[in-house]
Design an enzyme around this catalytic site. Sequence first.
Site, PDB file in Angstrom:
ATOM      1  N   ASP A   6       0.747  -1.075  -0.168  1.00 57.30           N
ATOM      2  CA  ASP A   6       0.080  -0.069   0.010  1.00 57.30           C
ATOM      3  C   ASP A   6       0.694   1.214   0.052  1.00 57.30           C
ATOM      4  OD1 ASP A   6      -3.208   0.180   0.678  1.00 57.30           O
ATOM      5  OD2 ASP A   6      -2.022   1.898   1.104  1.00 57.30           O
TER       6      ASP A   6
ATOM      7  N   ASP B  66       1.907   3.366   7.673  1.00 54.44           N
ATOM      8  CA  ASP B  66       1.610   3.024   8.987  1.00 54.44           C
ATOM      9  C   ASP B  66       0.414   2.019   8.859  1.00 54.44           C
ATOM     10  OD1 ASP B  66       3.479   4.598  10.074  1.00 54.44           O
ATOM     11  OD2 ASP B  66       1.992   6.211  10.743  1.00 54.44           O
ATOM     12  N   LYS B  67      -0.679   2.371   8.168  1.00 56.90           N
ATOM     13  CA  LYS B  67      -1.920   1.360   8.048  1.00 56.90           C
ATOM     14  C   LYS B  67      -1.416   0.205   7.557  1.00 56.90           C
ATOM     15  CE  LYS B  67      -6.358   0.932   6.040  1.00 56.90           C
ATOM     16  NZ  LYS B  67      -6.274  -0.689   6.303  1.00 56.90           N
TER      17      LYS B  67
ATOM     18  N   ARG C 208     -10.693   7.296  -4.411  1.00 51.36           N
ATOM     19  CA  ARG C 208     -12.203   7.293  -4.269  1.00 51.36           C
ATOM     20  C   ARG C 208     -12.440   8.437  -4.857  1.00 51.36           C
ATOM     21  NH1 ARG C 208     -14.097   5.412   1.917  1.00 51.36           N
ATOM     22  NH2 ARG C 208     -13.182   3.276   1.669  1.00 51.36           N
TER      23      ARG C 208
ATOM     24  N   ARG D  89     -17.021  10.038 -13.599  1.00 54.74           N
ATOM     25  CA  ARG D  89     -16.345   8.959 -13.598  1.00 54.74           C
ATOM     26  C   ARG D  89     -15.027   8.876 -14.540  1.00 54.74           C
ATOM     27  NH1 ARG D  89     -20.188   4.221 -15.329  1.00 54.74           N
ATOM     28  NH2 ARG D  89     -18.569   3.044 -14.686  1.00 54.74           N
TER      29      ARG D  89
ATOM     30  N   ASN E  60     -12.215  -0.718  -9.346  1.00 59.30           N
ATOM     31  CA  ASN E  60     -13.328  -0.149 -10.370  1.00 59.30           C
ATOM     32  C   ASN E  60     -12.892   1.073 -11.154  1.00 59.30           C
ATOM     33  OD1 ASN E  60     -15.441  -2.030 -10.112  1.00 59.30           O
ATOM     34  ND2 ASN E  60     -15.793  -1.273  -8.136  1.00 59.30           N
TER      35      ASN E  60
ATOM     36  N   ASP F  96     -21.493 -10.268  -8.610  1.00 59.41           N
ATOM     37  CA  ASP F  96     -22.742  -9.939  -9.230  1.00 59.41           C
ATOM     38  C   ASP F  96     -23.488 -11.012  -9.264  1.00 59.41           C
ATOM     39  OD1 ASP F  96     -22.248  -6.918 -11.113  1.00 59.41           O
ATOM     40  OD2 ASP F  96     -20.568  -8.322 -10.462  1.00 59.41           O
TER      41      ASP F  96
ATOM     42  N   ARG G 154     -24.494 -12.598  -6.143  1.00 58.47           N
ATOM     43  CA  ARG G 154     -25.686 -11.916  -5.345  1.00 58.47           C
ATOM     44  C   ARG G 154     -27.047 -12.273  -6.131  1.00 58.47           C
ATOM     45  NH1 ARG G 154     -22.220  -6.361  -6.130  1.00 58.47           N
ATOM     46  NH2 ARG G 154     -21.571  -6.200  -3.669  1.00 58.47           N
TER      47      ARG G 154
ATOM     48  N   HIS H  54     -19.290  -5.197 -15.232  1.00 61.63           N
ATOM     49  CA  HIS H  54     -19.499  -5.223 -13.904  1.00 61.63           C
ATOM     50  C   HIS H  54     -20.146  -3.964 -13.454  1.00 61.63           C
ATOM     51  CE1 HIS H  54     -19.170  -5.294  -9.604  1.00 61.63           C
ATOM     52  NE2 HIS H  54     -18.285  -4.489  -9.642  1.00 61.63           N
TER      53      HIS H  54
ATOM     54  N   THR I  24     -18.167  -1.858   0.621  1.00 58.45           N
ATOM     55  CA  THR I  24     -18.395  -3.366   0.479  1.00 58.45           C
ATOM     56  C   THR I  24     -17.220  -4.120   0.906  1.00 58.45           C
ATOM     57  OG1 THR I  24     -18.104  -3.673  -1.798  1.00 58.45           O
ATOM     58  CG2 THR I  24     -20.320  -3.022  -1.346  1.00 58.45           C
TER      59      THR I  24
HETATM   60  P1  NAD Z   1     -10.222   1.826   0.167  1.00 59.46           P
HETATM   61  O1  NAD Z   1     -10.019   3.293   0.084  1.00 59.46           O
HETATM   62  O2  NAD Z   1     -10.574   1.397   1.518  1.00 59.46           O
HETATM   63  O3  NAD Z   1      -8.568   1.235  -0.159  1.00 59.46           O
HETATM   64  C1  NAD Z   1      -7.914   1.526  -1.125  1.00 59.46           C
HETATM   65  C2  NAD Z   1      -6.448   1.480  -0.793  1.00 59.46           C
HETATM   66  O4  NAD Z   1      -5.673   1.749  -1.995  1.00 59.46           O
HETATM   67  C3  NAD Z   1      -6.204   2.383   0.286  1.00 59.46           C
HETATM   68  O5  NAD Z   1      -5.397   1.619   1.398  1.00 59.46           O
HETATM   69  C4  NAD Z   1      -5.202   3.104  -0.188  1.00 59.46           C
HETATM   70  O6  NAD Z   1      -4.069   3.770   0.742  1.00 59.46           O
HETATM   71  C5  NAD Z   1      -4.428   2.260  -1.287  1.00 59.46           C
HETATM   72  N1  NAD Z   1      -3.913   2.881  -2.509  1.00 59.46           N
HETATM   73  C6  NAD Z   1      -4.000   4.176  -2.999  1.00 59.46           C
HETATM   74  N2  NAD Z   1      -3.214   4.245  -3.904  1.00 59.46           N
HETATM   75  C7  NAD Z   1      -2.346   3.221  -3.982  1.00 59.46           C
HETATM   76  C8  NAD Z   1      -1.138   3.096  -4.868  1.00 59.46           C
HETATM   77  N3  NAD Z   1      -0.613   3.960  -5.552  1.00 59.46           N
HETATM   78  N4  NAD Z   1      -0.491   1.721  -4.366  1.00 59.46           N
HETATM   79  C9  NAD Z   1      -1.061   0.985  -3.492  1.00 59.46           C
HETATM   80  N5  NAD Z   1      -2.120   1.079  -2.688  1.00 59.46           N
HETATM   81  C10 NAD Z   1      -2.733   2.391  -3.026  1.00 59.46           C
HETATM   82  O7  NAD Z   1     -11.233   1.364  -1.035  1.00 59.46           O
HETATM   83  P2  NAD Z   1     -11.937  -0.168  -0.981  1.00 59.46           P
HETATM   84  O8  NAD Z   1     -13.095   0.056  -0.338  1.00 59.46           O
HETATM   85  O9  NAD Z   1     -10.963  -1.074  -0.464  1.00 59.46           O
HETATM   86  O10 NAD Z   1     -12.106  -0.364  -2.324  1.00 59.46           O
HETATM   87  C11 NAD Z   1     -11.051  -0.558  -3.472  1.00 59.46           C
HETATM   88  C12 NAD Z   1     -11.415  -0.777  -4.879  1.00 59.46           C
HETATM   89  O11 NAD Z   1     -11.986  -2.138  -5.107  1.00 59.46           O
HETATM   90  C13 NAD Z   1     -12.275   0.333  -5.270  1.00 59.46           C
HETATM   91  O12 NAD Z   1     -11.836   0.774  -6.482  1.00 59.46           O
HETATM   92  C14 NAD Z   1     -13.514  -0.194  -5.152  1.00 59.46           C
HETATM   93  O13 NAD Z   1     -14.499   0.290  -6.211  1.00 59.46           O
HETATM   94  C15 NAD Z   1     -13.325  -1.435  -5.716  1.00 59.46           C
HETATM   95  N6  NAD Z   1     -14.203  -2.834  -5.709  1.00 59.46           N
HETATM   96  C16 NAD Z   1     -14.524  -3.615  -6.485  1.00 59.46           C
HETATM   97  C17 NAD Z   1     -15.430  -4.612  -6.521  1.00 59.46           C
HETATM   98  C18 NAD Z   1     -15.617  -5.589  -7.558  1.00 59.46           C
HETATM   99  O14 NAD Z   1     -16.633  -6.526  -7.553  1.00 59.46           O
HETATM  100  N7  NAD Z   1     -14.855  -5.709  -8.716  1.00 59.46           N
HETATM  101  C19 NAD Z   1     -16.300  -4.669  -5.214  1.00 59.46           C
HETATM  102  C20 NAD Z   1     -16.034  -3.875  -4.211  1.00 59.46           C
HETATM  103  C21 NAD Z   1     -14.747  -2.922  -4.154  1.00 59.46           C
END
Ligand code: NAD
Length: 347
Positions: free
Chosen positions: A66, A70-71, A113, A120, A152, A180, A183, A207, A262
């Site tokens: 990531d 820290d996280k 985000r 979009r 996404n 999907d 679900r 999707h 989610t």
């Molecule tokens: P989140 O914001 O909780 O997590 C995103 C993480 O990415 C964060 O920890 C952030 O620090 C990290 N990040 C950002 N830039 C980065 C980089 N350059 N290198 C490495 N890490 C980096 O978001 P989330 O809720 O975990 O969702 C993540 C993604 O998954 C979103 O795009 C969401 O839309 C997608 N998603 C897809 C599906 C699916 O079915 N395809 C389902 C749920 C969520």
Amino acid sequence: MHRTPSNSYLGLEVAPAFFKPIQQMAPPSPTKRHTKITVVGTGNVGMAIAQTILTQDLADELSLVDVNADKLRGEMLDLQHAAAFLPRTKILASIDYSVTAGSDLCIVTAGARQIVGESRLNLLHRNVALFSKIIPQLAKYSPDAVLLIVSNPVDVLTFVAWKLSGFPSNRVIGSGTNLDSSRFRFLIADHLDVNAQDVQAYIVGEHGDSSVALWSSISVGGVPVLSFLEKQQINYEKETLENMHKEVINSAYEVIRLKGYTSWAIGYSVASLARTLLRNQRRVHPVSVLVKGFYGMDEGEVFLSLPAQLGRGGVLGVINVHLTDEETEQLRDSAKTIAEYQSQLGI
Ligand code: NAD
């Protein structure tokens, strides 16, 4: 950021005294593979995937990456502290991609985000910029890996990952409509009061909003549902079916509205893909693949979900499910929309 063995900060080399190796130790059988999975992005989705992989014993080694150091370290320690309750998996974490070296499967969940009022397309441009930092690093350290994209918009980002990695298309997959479809199976099972694992049903295509439900191929316990109802002259409301599909589409929005994101279902969905890929299960999953040549979709390089057979080498083939003319048309429309969208990316 690897874990320091506790005996080294005692300044004592206690392990050899404590554990006496046997004599004439033969090397492990070369057929026994060491499996390594990388998860990039340790947010809600990445961590749900990581913890499902651990509880299901899918890897010998799990590396987390990531940008938030820290996280990342906090998440790594929190998982490591569960070692006494889990199958043994070496857990590593770093902001440096060298930690991912030699991965068999790289799962990408990193994503920006959406900012209030942001289009979009603008969000997509930001995610493409992010992917251009992530994907070449993964490809460099794990040139033989399968890339599994979850961020996404997953179909477009899977195309972006394919282009940036230079990997053959069979080794670049988007998690697509696997979630999907799960679900969908849950809703059908709930409606008929059966086990969702006995329901065969696919959502294919994009999707999200323009996904396509394959009604004609739904079966429960081996019985094709619609043709059975028709043969038995049992009336069913087409609207009930359409509402079920609408509910699938709205599911993610509903969960996000209620809990903010989610996580659990996508965690299980991706772990199930990881199992099929790494254990060479040859199971069929609706996932985002390069659709060129399938179902008459010949123009453009577009990734969309189709029922694909997966195994150790990635995508092994696409199942020839019967599609009605309407379903084929819907798929082609999705492919055209995505191709136009992608043309604005300049990749
Ligand atoms: P989140 O914001 O909780 O997590 C995103 C993480 O990415 C964060 O920890 C952030 O620090 C990290 N990040 C950002 N830039 C980065 C980089 N350059 N290198 C490495 N890490 C980096 O978001 P989330 O809720 O975990 O969702 C993540 C993604 O998954 C979103 O795009 C969401 O839309 C997608 N998603 C897809 C599906 C699916 O079915 N395809 C389902 C749920 C969520």
